[in-house]
Design an enzyme around this catalytic site. Structure first.
Site, mmCIF file in Angstrom:
data_model
loop_
_atom_site.group_PDB
_atom_site.id
_atom_site.type_symbol
_atom_site.label_atom_id
_atom_site.label_comp_id
_atom_site.label_asym_id
_atom_site.label_seq_id
_atom_site.Cartn_x
_atom_site.Cartn_y
_atom_site.Cartn_z
ATOM 1 N N HIS A 51 12.864 4.916 -30.345
ATOM 2 C CA HIS A 51 13.344 4.314 -30.974
ATOM 3 C C HIS A 51 12.249 3.168 -31.074
ATOM 4 C CE1 HIS A 51 17.344 5.906 -29.066
ATOM 5 N NE2 HIS A 51 16.777 6.569 -29.633
ATOM 6 N N GLU A 53 13.265 0.095 -30.523
ATOM 7 C CA GLU A 53 12.650 -1.248 -30.554
ATOM 8 C C GLU A 53 12.104 -0.884 -28.801
ATOM 9 O OE1 GLU A 53 15.687 0.373 -31.561
ATOM 10 O OE2 GLU A 53 17.320 -0.595 -30.855
ATOM 11 N N CYS A 81 20.551 0.285 -28.717
ATOM 12 C CA CYS A 81 21.333 1.323 -27.854
ATOM 13 C C CYS A 81 21.220 1.219 -26.506
ATOM 14 C CB CYS A 81 20.829 3.382 -28.025
ATOM 15 S SG CYS A 81 18.992 3.215 -27.112
ATOM 16 N N CYS A 84 16.968 0.972 -25.403
ATOM 17 C CA CYS A 84 16.113 -0.025 -25.960
ATOM 18 C C CYS A 84 16.858 -1.088 -24.924
ATOM 19 C CB CYS A 84 16.193 -0.193 -27.231
ATOM 20 S SG CYS A 84 15.846 1.565 -27.870
HETATM 21 ZN ZN LIG Z 1 17.190 2.330 -28.479
#
Ligand SMILES: [Zn+2]
Length: 154
Positions: A51, A53, A81, A84
């Site tokens: 992801h 992040e 999410c 993260c």
């Molecule tokens: Zn994430």
């Protein structure tokens, strides 16, 4: 608009156009400087944890040569999410600015909200079984860590 958020959104668009992954971008800022910027690369790298992040945190930590990013802030084109959000805690980042919400993400097929519901105990749907086994044997490494004189606490 905020220039760091603009950079995060530009990253998200870059990732979509390059077919690297979903429309998510992130920027880590220290003071007035961008330390790292990234977009989602789940499809490019076949890595479910890539992801924006996560990548931005890894790069910022590498660049600064430390795991503590408590003097940094994160800008994300979407609400992080749970994975993260947890990584942000491990990195000790104190402030996160986000653009789209988790509901916006769910509306285009990214259901982070389900994981938030699991964590909060708000759903009976269980997609993952969590089973504890062999606790005593597993505790061996904990005992060795506890006994270590030179451990770095984080
Ligand atoms: Zn994430």
């Amino acid at each position: 608009m905020n220039s760091f958020m603009k950079t995060a959104i530009d990253e998200a668009l870059k990732g979509v156009r390059a077919e690297h992954g979903g429309p998510f971008g992130a920027v880590i800022v220290k003071g007035h400087s961008v330390i790292s910027k990234a977009h989602n690369e789940v499809l490019k790298n076949n890595d479910p944890t890539d992801h924006a992040e996560m990548i931005a945190i890894r790069e910022a930590a590498k660049k600064l040569g430390r795991f503590d990013l408590s003097d940094c802030e994160l800008y994300s084109s979407c609400e992080p999410c749970p994975m993260c959000f947890a990584a942000i805690h491990w990195a000790k980042i104190k402030k996160v600015y986000y653009g789209c919400t988790r509901e916006d993400a769910a509306s285009i097929g990214f259901d982070d909200n389900y994981i938030y519901d699991v964590i909060k105990g708000n759903t009976d749907e269980k997609r993952v079984e969590l089973i504890q086994i062999d606790r005593q044997d597993s505790l061996e490494s904990f005992k060795e860590w506890e006994a270590k004189n030179n451990k770095v606490q984080y």
